[in-house]
Design an enzyme around this catalytic site. Structure first.
Site, short mmCIF file in Angstrom:
data_model
loop_
_atom_site.label_atom_id
_atom_site.label_comp_id
_atom_site.label_asym_id
_atom_site.label_seq_id
_atom_site.Cartn_x
_atom_site.Cartn_y
_atom_site.Cartn_z
N CYS A 338 34.06 28.92 9.47
CA CYS A 338 32.76 28.87 8.80
C CYS A 338 32.81 27.86 7.65
CB CYS A 338 32.32 30.25 8.34
SG CYS A 338 30.54 30.35 8.02
N HIS A 446 32.82 33.99 12.83
CA HIS A 446 33.66 35.00 12.19
C HIS A 446 34.08 36.05 13.21
CE1 HIS A 446 33.00 33.62 8.11
NE2 HIS A 446 31.70 33.64 8.28
#
Length: 521
Positions: A338, A446
């Protein structure tokens, strides 16, 4: 049983989250229809719920303890700090504003109504709702805007159990002082205490517990021992201490360990992504803030960030950016997740999060990132693209890649990939995602490493680059590790809490005419 209860703490990280998870798991195992609730959380560890919004990761774990899917109902207000002074305000799973402490006042009436509505709805649907406070109710300077501690307890007439962490020292003073500093109407709702993380002979503590009851008129409902094996799904960044190990390392199955250096960013988010690696035998994961720690690591993980551009500048200031670029030049494995993935780009155009405009990234991937609204929130499933793992310079050798291996997780980010000149790493819901360049991997996803088959294949590739005699276990399930820890929590609650007193408290509500303590002066 029918009712609700608030678990508050003398401090942050006193054990509120784990006590709530343990109580939820214990009640669910007994057939009680139970749900968790945290009116307001402040954390950058969040997940995407089944209903499409984001909530604190602790509430997702508590939902799992109840046998429920995560829902924005369980955490209607979430504050995600982007700096020391401002936080993103997430309401019912969606970001609506960026606020400072003073700005927050203008939202309080609306937020109180939302919190009251969600709690009332849960109480109507479930037999028991176990609520979690935030920080400490002793923060009387914040009482006027409090939604999660005594503000919630007063509004919903909830009995409150106060948790204190004896490992910090001074727990009896913390418990007494927390009650004493509250206004009398709030004190009336504090119905008892739980002491957490105790080590040693409880008989030595007993006289202090008895005196605390005499002084305050409130019982201690249990002394929970320190549990070495509880570590997965950390609530927030308090658990990500520089140079601290992640998890409880198990011996390797082969001759060699794999060492993982996870960079402890100042505004780290979703730090729990690396916990899946720490579940594996022979994988040693450690948080680092010193560039020298990168040199000997087999894998470096650059995790998520709530403030990508600011944390990128920190990487440069500390020398970690230069260490990452040197590592990439010699073929050392790097994984960006991310915000960490975004930092690996050539450029980042950010007019949303930092309003810094276009800045240079680390340039380790042929990638251009642009921040935009709305924030992307989604749960994704897919598979890994095939790629070849080897070494950056001769002798080059091929290994088995991860073609077609299933992967799942969730995305929470403002950044969009505008240019990707590298090979996509994943195919998520039919769309290419992420990047692979040699021994550098990056993704916005994630939780990907919780996909067991995917994680094993990834570790085999890391071991190939490291030329390590490392054997990947074929039986580690991150989900089973999580379930085992939830059951351990429930076992601790059943063994060490006064369950009849707890049940009476839930059924009957707060006691009346409890002594009021006075702060002298």
């Amino acid at each position: 049983m029918k009712g609700a209860l608030l678990i508050a703490g003398t401090t942050s990280d006193a054990g509120k989250s784990v006590v709530v998870a343990g109580l939820c798991r214990m009640l669910a195992r007994r057939g009680v229809k139970v749900a968790p609730f945290k009116a307001q959380n402040m954390s950058n560890n969040s997940v995407v719920a089944l209903d499409g919004g984001e909530i604190g990761r602790a509430q997702a774990l508590q939902a799992r303890a109840c046998g429920l899917e995560p829902s924005v109902r369980f955490n209607p207000v979430l504050l995600k700090p982007g700096s020391d002074r401002r936080s993103q305000l997430v309401v019912r799973g969606k970001a609506i504003d960026t606020v400072g402490a003073k700005d927050y006042f203008r939202h309080r009436t609306q937020l109180r109504a939302i919190v009251a509505e969600e709690l009332a709805s849960l109480r109507a649907e479930f037999d028991v709702v176990i609520c979690e406070g935030a920080g400490s109710p002793a923060e009387i300077n914040l009482r006027a805007t409090d939604l999660a501690n005594m503000g919630l307890a007063r509004a919903a007439d909830l009995p409150v159990l106060l948790v204190g962490d004896i490992d910090r020292g001074g727990v009896l003073a913390h418990l007494f002082g927390t009650v004493a500093i509250l206004e009398p109407e709030d004190q009336q709702l504090i119905s008892g205490y739980i002491i957490n993380k105790f080590r040693g002979d409880v008989d030595l503590l007993r006289p202090g517990i008895d005196q605390l009851t005499e002084l305050t008129g409130r019982p201690t409902l249990g002394v929970i021992p320190f549990a070495e094996d509880l570590w997965i799904d950390a609530e927030d960044s308090l658990g990500t201490i520089a140079d601290a190990p992640v998890g409880r390392s198990q011996p390797p199955l082969g001759k060699d360990w794999l060492t993982v250096a996870a960079i402890r960013l100042p505004r780290i988010s979703n730090s729990t992504d690396v916990e899946a690696l720490a579940c594996e035998p022979g994988v040693s994961v450690r948080w680092v803030t010193d560039p020298s720690r990168l040199a000997g690591a087999d894998l470096v993980v650059l995790p998520g960030s709530k403030s990508t551009v600011s944390d990128l500048e920190w990487l440069r200031h500390t020398g970690i950016a230069a260490a990452l670029q040197s590592r990439a030049a010699t073929g050392g494995p790097i994984l960006g997740i991310c915000g960490g993935y975004q930092m690996l780009a050539r450029t980042i155009d950010d007019s949303v999060e930092s309003t810094a405009g276009t800045v240079d990234g680390l340039g380790l991937l042929d990638l251009e990132i642009e921040f935009a609204n709305p924030k992307i929130l989604r749960r994704s499933t897919g598979h890994a693209q095939g790629y070849t793992a080897g070494v950056a310079s001769p002798p080059y050798r091929e290994t088995v890649g991860t073609r077609g291996i299933p992967v799942h997780g969730y995305e929470i980010h403002h950044g969009r990939v505008r240019v990707n000149g590298d090979r996509p790493w994943l195919i998520l819901d039919g769309t290419p995602e992420g990047s692979v360049r040699g021994a550098i991997w990056g993704t916005h996803l994630h939780g990907a490493l919780e996909s067991d088959e995917f994680r094993r294949a990834f570790l085999r590739d890391v071991a190939a680059y490291a030329e390590a005699d490392f054997v990947v276990a074929d039986n580690v399930s991150v989900e089973q590790v999580r379930v085992t820890q939830l059951d351990l929590l429930a076992d601790l609650m059943e063994k060490y809490l006064d369950l009849p007193a707890l049940e009476r408290l839930i059924d009957s509500g707060a006691s009346v005419n409890l002594p009021t303590l006075r702060v002298s002066g």
